[in-house]
Design a protein around this motif. Structure first.
Motif, PDB file in Angstrom:
ATOM      1  N   THR A  59     -20.959 -10.373  25.118  1.00 54.78           N
ATOM      2  CA  THR A  59     -21.455 -10.191  23.745  1.00 54.78           C
ATOM      3  C   THR A  59     -22.563 -11.209  23.492  1.00 54.78           C
ATOM      4  OG1 THR A  59     -19.803 -11.714  22.837  1.00 54.78           O
ATOM      5  CG2 THR A  59     -19.240  -9.365  22.869  1.00 54.78           C
TER       6      THR A  59
ATOM      7  N   LYS B 137     -21.092  -1.928  32.406  1.00 51.92           N
ATOM      8  CA  LYS B 137     -20.420  -0.718  31.920  1.00 51.92           C
ATOM      9  C   LYS B 137     -21.196   0.521  32.354  1.00 51.92           C
ATOM     10  CE  LYS B 137     -18.692  -2.887  27.651  1.00 51.92           C
ATOM     11  NZ  LYS B 137     -18.792  -2.824  26.157  1.00 51.92           N
TER      12      LYS B 137
ATOM     13  N   LYS C  37     -26.835 -12.297  22.737  1.00 44.90           N
ATOM     14  CA  LYS C  37     -28.165 -12.096  23.296  1.00 44.90           C
ATOM     15  C   LYS C  37     -28.201 -12.553  24.754  1.00 44.90           C
ATOM     16  CE  LYS C  37     -30.610 -12.760  18.896  1.00 44.90           C
ATOM     17  NZ  LYS C  37     -31.622 -13.586  18.177  1.00 44.90           N
TER      18      LYS C  37
ATOM     19  N   THR D 241     -29.499  -7.419  24.122  1.00 44.26           N
ATOM     20  CA  THR D 241     -28.129  -7.848  23.867  1.00 44.26           C
ATOM     21  C   THR D 241     -27.199  -7.270  24.933  1.00 44.26           C
ATOM     22  OG1 THR D 241     -27.865  -5.992  22.331  1.00 44.26           O
ATOM     23  CG2 THR D 241     -28.463  -8.119  21.385  1.00 44.26           C
ATOM     24  N   LEU D 242     -25.988  -7.820  25.003  1.00 37.34           N
ATOM     25  CA  LEU D 242     -25.096  -7.527  26.118  1.00 37.34           C
ATOM     26  C   LEU D 242     -24.051  -6.450  25.845  1.00 37.34           C
ATOM     27  CD1 LEU D 242     -24.424 -11.261  27.115  1.00 37.34           C
ATOM     28  CD2 LEU D 242     -25.923  -9.638  28.305  1.00 37.34           C
ATOM     29  N   GLU D 243     -23.750  -6.174  24.588  1.00 37.70           N
ATOM     30  CA  GLU D 243     -22.564  -5.386  24.255  1.00 37.70           C
ATOM     31  C   GLU D 243     -22.550  -3.981  24.860  1.00 37.70           C
ATOM     32  OE1 GLU D 243     -22.845  -8.536  21.105  1.00 37.70           O
ATOM     33  OE2 GLU D 243     -24.245  -7.246  22.193  1.00 37.70           O
ATOM     34  N   ARG D 244     -23.662  -3.269  24.803  1.00 35.97           N
ATOM     35  CA  ARG D 244     -23.659  -1.852  25.194  1.00 35.97           C
ATOM     36  C   ARG D 244     -23.443  -1.670  26.690  1.00 35.97           C
ATOM     37  NH1 ARG D 244     -27.126   2.033  27.101  1.00 35.97           N
ATOM     38  NH2 ARG D 244     -28.839   0.520  27.253  1.00 35.97           N
TER      39      ARG D 244
ATOM     40  N   THR E 196     -22.639  -4.298  29.137  1.00 30.26           N
ATOM     41  CA  THR E 196     -21.844  -5.274  29.880  1.00 30.26           C
ATOM     42  C   THR E 196     -20.572  -5.600  29.102  1.00 30.26           C
ATOM     43  OG1 THR E 196     -22.518  -7.431  28.954  1.00 30.26           O
ATOM     44  CG2 THR E 196     -24.079  -6.357  30.436  1.00 30.26           C
ATOM     45  N   THR E 197     -19.698  -6.385  29.731  1.00 36.74           N
ATOM     46  CA  THR E 197     -18.475  -6.838  29.063  1.00 36.74           C
ATOM     47  C   THR E 197     -18.723  -8.089  28.233  1.00 36.74           C
ATOM     48  OG1 THR E 197     -17.893  -8.021  31.106  1.00 36.74           O
ATOM     49  CG2 THR E 197     -16.917  -5.836  30.767  1.00 36.74           C
TER      50      THR E 197
END
Length: 314
Positions: free
Chosen positions: A110, A127, A112, A102-105, A107-108
């Motif tokens: 949200t 990030k 999959k 998943t992207l949240e942690r 990258t900017t």
């Protein structure tokens, strides 16, 4: 609102340009084998330790995200290091480098990763370790492999790209001299070796019984690094067995000793140097670590490492 976003983008761009300029001018601690046989020689056990590190996810730090080429440059500016990275497949079949599904942690974005195309993913910012957005973008595996040529040794974890697919990518790039694979089973190791016997692999071998089982497969030990565990085993006979076969042992420190530094439980890594060296005494040769910039220089002096073939500060 749009003005704030625009200003943020300008700040990110300025930061990226400064980091890129630093990366372009600072010398790198290069490991640059030219052939698969050279890589075998670099990673062979030679009867003595030259301890060095494998940077987990490339060695993220403040301002430097996981699995990112500027981060890799940052790591190599400070220490000789292998770089462990994480290939994943996009919606349209491209392969990018990102740890999570998943992207949240990191990258900017949200959702999959597999639900997005490469073009969509390239619009996102990565990030850093503090969760702050940077100007850096997600690289493709092809981009990383071509960047790494003449600089370092890449270690490709599995994630959702199979061992055979990763082996085919290494073969296509003619990158056997500096790209190796993590394989999750002996069955996978046999399949990769059959496809391309020049590819080196990192194989989990945590016990003497497993070492004996691997030995019966017929894969030359010169083709492997033995990963002995995220908590290095205390069984000296295991390290001795692997060393007698001519292979090196890799131990993980990211889940215990490194955390003391990351969490601020110690003011300086020198306070727990004895802990790392105790694993060297057992027989570990390479540490997979989350803090390569701090651990690498503590383990060896550059002037010692520079005497090794294929190690160069340039």
């Amino acid at each position: 609102m749009k003005t704030a976003v625009y200003l943020t983008s300008l700040l990110l761009l300025a930061s990226a340009m400064a980091d890129a300029q630093d990366a372009a001018t600072a010398p790198l601690h290069r490991i640059h084998p030219q052939t698969a046989q050279d890589l075998q020689a670099v990673l062979a056990f030679k009867g003595h330790h030259l301890p060095f590190v494998s940077a987990h996810r490339g060695g993220p730090d403040k301002g430097f995200p996981e699995n990112c080429i500027p981060t890799f440059e940052h790591t190599l500016q400070h220490t000789f290091s292998m770089l462990e990275i994480d290939p994943r497949r996009t919606k349209d079949g491209a392969i990018v480098v990102l740890h999570d599904a998943t992207l949240e942690r990191t990258t900017t974005g949200t959702g999959k990763l597999a639900d997005f195309t490469l073009a969509e993913l390239k619009k996102l910012h990565l990030k850093d370790t503090g969760g702050q957005a940077t100007a850096f973008r997600m690289p493709t595996l092809d981009e990383v492999i071509e960047w790494a040529r003449g600089k370092t040794i890449l270690v490709l974890d599995q994630k959702d790209v199979t061992p055979i697919e990763r082996a085919e990518i290494v073969t296509r790039h003619k990158a056997e001299a500096y790209v190796m694979l993590i394989v999750s089973s002996f069955k996978d190791a046999v399949a990769v070796h059959k496809l391309n016997p020049d590819i080196l692999m990192e194989v989990m071998i945590p016990t003497v019984a497993k070492a004996e089982e691997f030995d019966r497969l017929g894969i030359p030990w010169r083709n492997v690094i033995a990963f002995v565990g995220h908590t290095p085993p205390q069984e000296v006979a295991l390290y001795d067995f692997i060393h007698r076969k001519g292979a090196c042992c890799m131990a993980g420190t990211s889940r215990h000793l490194d955390l003391k530094v990351i969490r601020g439980e110690v003011a300086d890594i020198q306070e727990i140097e004895e802990g790392y060296r105790s694993f060297l005494s057992l027989g570990a040769d390479i540490f997979e670590t989350d803090i390569p910039v701090r651990l690498g220089p503590m383990l060896h002096k550059d002037e010692i490492a520079l005497k090794q073939p294929f190690f160069e500060l340039k």
